[in-house]
Scaffold this motif. Sequence first.
Motif, PDB file in Angstrom:
ATOM      1  N   ALA A 148      52.229  48.334  37.251  1.00 33.13           N
ATOM      2  CA  ALA A 148      51.892  48.038  35.861  1.00 33.13           C
ATOM      3  C   ALA A 148      52.177  46.588  35.479  1.00 33.13           C
ATOM      4  CB  ALA A 148      52.666  48.976  34.936  1.00 33.13           C
ATOM      5  N   ASP A 149      51.499  46.171  34.405  1.00 34.67           N
ATOM      6  CA  ASP A 149      51.710  44.867  33.784  1.00 34.67           C
ATOM      7  C   ASP A 149      52.049  45.085  32.313  1.00 34.67           C
ATOM      8  OD1 ASP A 149      50.926  43.284  36.079  1.00 34.67           O
ATOM      9  OD2 ASP A 149      48.863  43.889  35.639  1.00 34.67           O
ATOM     10  N   TYR A 150      53.062  44.355  31.836  1.00 38.62           N
ATOM     11  CA  TYR A 150      53.529  44.433  30.454  1.00 38.62           C
ATOM     12  C   TYR A 150      53.500  43.008  29.931  1.00 38.62           C
ATOM     13  CZ  TYR A 150      56.890  45.810  26.717  1.00 38.62           C
ATOM     14  OH  TYR A 150      57.530  46.075  25.535  1.00 38.62           O
ATOM     15  N   ILE A 159      57.535  47.541  38.314  1.00 43.44           N
ATOM     16  CA  ILE A 159      58.674  48.217  37.671  1.00 43.44           C
ATOM     17  C   ILE A 159      59.840  47.264  37.427  1.00 43.44           C
ATOM     18  CG2 ILE A 159      60.419  50.030  38.017  1.00 43.44           C
ATOM     19  CD1 ILE A 159      57.629  51.062  37.177  1.00 43.44           C
ATOM     20  N   ASP A 160      60.208  46.466  38.417  1.00 38.77           N
ATOM     21  CA  ASP A 160      61.344  45.562  38.241  1.00 38.77           C
ATOM     22  C   ASP A 160      61.064  44.493  37.198  1.00 38.77           C
ATOM     23  OD1 ASP A 160      62.843  46.982  40.104  1.00 38.77           O
ATOM     24  OD2 ASP A 160      62.266  45.671  41.776  1.00 38.77           O
ATOM     25  N   GLY A 161      59.838  43.964  37.175  1.00 38.40           N
ATOM     26  CA  GLY A 161      59.485  42.953  36.182  1.00 38.40           C
ATOM     27  C   GLY A 161      59.473  43.516  34.769  1.00 38.40           C
ATOM     28  N   ILE A 162      58.982  44.740  34.624  1.00 40.99           N
ATOM     29  CA  ILE A 162      58.964  45.378  33.307  1.00 40.99           C
ATOM     30  C   ILE A 162      60.381  45.660  32.834  1.00 40.99           C
ATOM     31  CG2 ILE A 162      58.316  47.510  32.092  1.00 40.99           C
ATOM     32  CD1 ILE A 162      55.725  47.420  33.871  1.00 40.99           C
ATOM     33  N   ARG A 211      56.648  36.933  24.390  1.00 46.69           N
ATOM     34  CA  ARG A 211      57.904  36.402  24.909  1.00 46.69           C
ATOM     35  C   ARG A 211      57.997  36.440  26.432  1.00 46.69           C
ATOM     36  NH1 ARG A 211      61.984  37.828  21.886  1.00 46.69           N
ATOM     37  NH2 ARG A 211      60.727  38.807  20.308  1.00 46.69           N
ATOM     38  N   GLY A 212      56.962  36.963  27.094  1.00 47.34           N
ATOM     39  CA  GLY A 212      56.981  36.967  28.550  1.00 47.34           C
ATOM     40  C   GLY A 212      56.129  38.078  29.128  1.00 47.34           C
ATOM     41  N   GLU A 213      56.077  38.118  30.443  1.00 48.66           N
ATOM     42  CA  GLU A 213      55.309  39.128  31.152  1.00 48.66           C
ATOM     43  C   GLU A 213      56.194  39.803  32.185  1.00 48.66           C
ATOM     44  OE1 GLU A 213      51.686  37.642  32.821  1.00 48.66           O
ATOM     45  OE2 GLU A 213      51.075  36.670  30.945  1.00 48.66           O
ATOM     46  N   ARG A 237      48.660  48.975  32.121  1.00 47.05           N
ATOM     47  CA  ARG A 237      48.760  47.661  31.492  1.00 47.05           C
ATOM     48  C   ARG A 237      48.926  47.849  29.994  1.00 47.05           C
ATOM     49  NH1 ARG A 237      47.693  42.358  32.463  1.00 47.05           N
ATOM     50  NH2 ARG A 237      46.917  41.122  30.719  1.00 47.05           N
ATOM     51  N   MET A 238      49.812  47.035  29.418  1.00 41.38           N
ATOM     52  CA  MET A 238      49.987  47.001  27.974  1.00 41.38           C
ATOM     53  C   MET A 238      50.121  45.538  27.582  1.00 41.38           C
ATOM     54  SD  MET A 238      53.003  48.623  25.561  1.00 41.38           S
ATOM     55  CE  MET A 238      52.509  50.312  25.817  1.00 41.38           C
ATOM     56  N   GLU A 239      49.244  45.123  26.665  1.00 39.25           N
ATOM     57  CA  GLU A 239      49.284  43.738  26.199  1.00 39.25           C
ATOM     58  C   GLU A 239      49.289  43.727  24.680  1.00 39.25           C
ATOM     59  OE1 GLU A 239      46.949  39.473  26.676  1.00 39.25           O
ATOM     60  OE2 GLU A 239      46.368  41.173  27.931  1.00 39.25           O
ATOM     61  N   PHE A 240      50.267  43.040  24.115  1.00 42.27           N
ATOM     62  CA  PHE A 240      50.402  42.919  22.664  1.00 42.27           C
ATOM     63  C   PHE A 240      49.754  41.630  22.196  1.00 42.27           C
ATOM     64  CE2 PHE A 240      52.682  41.062  19.042  1.00 42.27           C
ATOM     65  CZ  PHE A 240      52.464  42.040  18.092  1.00 42.27           C
ATOM     66  N   SER A 241      49.000  41.724  21.098  1.00 38.82           N
ATOM     67  CA  SER A 241      48.437  40.551  20.433  1.00 38.82           C
ATOM     68  C   SER A 241      48.800  40.630  18.958  1.00 38.82           C
ATOM     69  CB  SER A 241      46.914  40.519  20.570  1.00 38.82           C
ATOM     70  OG  SER A 241      46.542  40.418  21.916  1.00 38.82           O
TER      71      SER A 241
END
Length: 149
Positions: free
Chosen positions: A48-50, A60-63, A54-56, A132-136
């Motif tokens: 996944a990508d989050y 799993i470890d990155g999230i 404030r960052g990406e 994937r979850m992207e906030f705008s």
Amino acid sequence: MKAQAGTPQEKIQWVIDIEEIKMLMSKYCHGIDKQDEETFMSIWSDDADYVLPRGEGHGIDGIRALVHKVWDQVPKCHHHVTNPVIDIDGDTATAKTDVFYFRLTDDGVNQLLSGGYALEFVRRDGEWRTRRMEFSPFVSTSPIFATNA
């Protein structure tokens, strides 16, 4: 959004899929707001990508690292995800939602923010996960209380 046609069984499966995806969104809100790492991490696929302003976080470890950064910088928040529009295509799905949330920043400022999420989901081994979850943001950050004490 596609109109749902098909057999009664296909329509029932579509409703089940929609509700399972909505549950992932609810677990996201509860997990991040209550700093419940187990609930928060349970929604993600391994790849996944989050994506936040404030960052990406990738994988799993990155999230996990990104959500800990969020919790350090925003010790209290309360998310309200609304108006989900979900499209399902076999074992993948997309969604767009609105969100508003209250937060208390690490420097003691209470704020109200609004925006939207663009989401992708994948069904693996019979379970939906957030891919994937992207906030705008919609509007700039705004204080909501007369005094920020």
